[in-house]
Design a protein around this motif. Structure first.
Motif, PDB file in Angstrom:
ATOM      1  N   ASN A 103       0.849  -1.188   0.000  1.00  8.23           N
ATOM      2  CA  ASN A 103       0.000   0.000   0.000  1.00  8.23           C
ATOM      3  C   ASN A 103       0.887   1.241   0.000  1.00  8.23           C
ATOM      4  OD1 ASN A 103      -1.530   2.297   1.267  1.00  8.23           O
ATOM      5  ND2 ASN A 103      -3.202   0.800   1.208  1.00  8.23           N
ATOM      6  N   GLN A 104       0.818   2.014  -1.074  1.00  6.89           N
ATOM      7  CA  GLN A 104       1.703   3.168  -1.235  1.00  6.89           C
ATOM      8  C   GLN A 104       1.491   4.225  -0.154  1.00  6.89           C
ATOM      9  OE1 GLN A 104       4.146   3.196  -3.296  1.00  6.89           O
ATOM     10  NE2 GLN A 104       4.877   5.267  -2.848  1.00  6.89           N
ATOM     11  N   ASP A 105       0.245   4.423   0.261  1.00  6.91           N
ATOM     12  CA  ASP A 105      -0.036   5.419   1.304  1.00  6.91           C
ATOM     13  C   ASP A 105       0.589   5.003   2.629  1.00  6.91           C
ATOM     14  OD1 ASP A 105      -1.460   7.011  -0.436  1.00  6.91           O
ATOM     15  OD2 ASP A 105      -3.404   6.123   0.069  1.00  6.91           O
ATOM     16  N   ASP A 106       0.477   3.700   2.960  1.00 11.87           N
ATOM     17  CA  ASP A 106       1.089   3.194   4.195  1.00 11.87           C
ATOM     18  C   ASP A 106       2.601   3.349   4.142  1.00 11.87           C
ATOM     19  OD1 ASP A 106      -1.371   2.506   5.176  1.00 11.87           O
ATOM     20  OD2 ASP A 106      -1.188   0.360   4.732  1.00 11.87           O
ATOM     21  N   TRP A 107       3.180   3.069   2.975  1.00  9.17           N
ATOM     22  CA  TRP A 107       4.627   3.158   2.810  1.00  9.17           C
ATOM     23  C   TRP A 107       5.106   4.595   3.025  1.00  9.17           C
ATOM     24  CZ3 TRP A 107       8.915   0.718   3.151  1.00  9.17           C
ATOM     25  CH2 TRP A 107      10.075   1.178   2.530  1.00  9.17           C
ATOM     26  N   ILE A 108       4.385   5.544   2.465  1.00  5.78           N
ATOM     27  CA  ILE A 108       4.742   6.957   2.611  1.00  5.78           C
ATOM     28  C   ILE A 108       4.684   7.366   4.086  1.00  5.78           C
ATOM     29  CG2 ILE A 108       3.990   9.325   2.105  1.00  5.78           C
ATOM     30  CD1 ILE A 108       3.073   8.297  -0.655  1.00  5.78           C
ATOM     31  N   GLU A 109       3.653   6.890   4.777  1.00 11.68           N
ATOM     32  CA  GLU A 109       3.491   7.214   6.197  1.00 11.68           C
ATOM     33  C   GLU A 109       4.619   6.599   7.034  1.00 11.68           C
ATOM     34  OE1 GLU A 109       2.013   8.703   9.730  1.00 11.68           O
ATOM     35  OE2 GLU A 109       1.478   9.232   7.661  1.00 11.68           O
ATOM     36  N   LYS A 126       8.086   8.514   6.403  1.00 13.37           N
ATOM     37  CA  LYS A 126       8.080   9.979   6.381  1.00 13.37           C
ATOM     38  C   LYS A 126       9.204  10.590   7.214  1.00 13.37           C
ATOM     39  CE  LYS A 126       4.678  10.493  10.130  1.00 13.37           C
ATOM     40  NZ  LYS A 126       3.322  11.007  10.466  1.00 13.37           N
TER      41      LYS A 126
END
Length: 215
Positions: A185-191, A194
Motif C-alpha cells: 500500500n503506497q499510502d502506508d509506505w509513505i506514512e 516519512k
C-alpha cells in the motif's frame, strides 16, 4: 494421500503445536527447555530442525512470561541453531523474529545488531550466514512499522546481496518478505517512511528480489 513418513511428520507437528499452547508452569517450561537442549546435541540435522520449530512455538506461547534464566537459555539455543552447520537448520527466520517480538529481547535490538555484525565478519561461511540471517530476521520482524534501526540493518544486507548462496538467497528472501509486508500500500509506505532521510528511503526502495531468486 500422505505417505507414512509425511503422516508421522504432520502428526508430530500437530502434537508439538498443541503441547506448546498449554499453559505451562515455570517448572514445566524449564523442563521443556532442558529437553530441547538435549535434542540439539543430536547428530541428526532433522532433529535439530525440530528443536528450532518447537522453540519458535514455545516462545510464541509463553509471551513475555519467561524468567530471566529461561530467557538466557532460549537465547543460547537460538544462537546455536543460527550457527548450525546444516543450512536447513540455520535458515529459520521465525526464530529471531519470535525472540525479538515475544520476549524481553524486544529491547535488545542494538545489542543483537552488534552480535550479528560480529557473525558476518567470521571467516567461517556458516557463521557469516548466521549473521546475515540475523539481520534478515530483524528486517522482517516489524511489519507495518519502521523502527529507527531498520536502515542500518538494510545497509548491511545490501552488502551481501551478491554473495554466494545461501547468503544471497537469504537476502533475496528477506527483501521479498519486506516488500510484501511494507510496500503493498503506497499510502502506508509513505506514512512509514516519512521520518527517514531521502537516502534511507532510496535504500529501502531499492531492496527488491533479484531475478535469480525466481529462476
Amino acid at each position: 494421500l500422505m505417505t507414512g513418513s509425511e503422516y508421522i511428520k504432520s502428526t508430530g507437528k500437530e502434537a508439538i503445536t498443541k503441547l506448546c499452547r498449554c499453559l505451562w508452569t515455570e517448572y514445566q517450561v524449564s523442563q521443556l527447555l532442558s529437553i530441547l537442549e538435549a535434542q540439539l546435541k543430536s547428530t541428526n540435522w532433522r532433529r535439530r530442525l525440530n528443536v528450532s520449530t518447537s522453540l519458535v512455538m514455545l516462545i510464541r506461547c509463553t509471551q513475555y512470561r519467561l524468567t530471566d534464566e529461561q530467557h538466557e537459555v532460549v537465547e543460547k539455543l537460538v544462537w546455536k541453531l543460527m550457527k548450525d552447520k546444516h543450512t536447513e537448520v540455520r535458515e529459520n527466520f521465525d526464530l529471531v523474529v519470535a525472540l525479538v517480538r515475544y520476549t524481553k529481547s524486544r529491547k535488545l535490538i542494538k545489542e543483537y545488531i552488534k552480535k550479528f555484525m560480529k557473525f558476518t565478519r567470521s571467516k567461517k561461511s556458516h557463521i557469516k550466514h548466521a549473521g546475515v540471517i540475523g539481520f534478515a530476521s530483524l528486517a522482517i520482524s516489524r511489519p507495518k512499522q519502521m523502527p529507527e534501526w531498520i536502515p542500518s540493518v538494510f545497509h548491511v544486507l545490501k552488502r551481501f546481496e551478491l554473495a554466494k548462496a545461501p547468503i544471497s538467497t537469504t537476502v533475496t528472501n528477506c527483501f521479498s518478505q519486506f516488500r510484501k509486508a511494507h510496500m503493498q500500500n503506497q499510502d502506508d509506505w509513505i506514512e512509514q517512511t516519512k521520518n527517514l532521510s531521502s537516502e534511507d528511503r532510496e535504500l529501502l526502495g531499492d531492496c527488491r528480489p533479484s531475478l535469480s531468486y525466481f529462476v
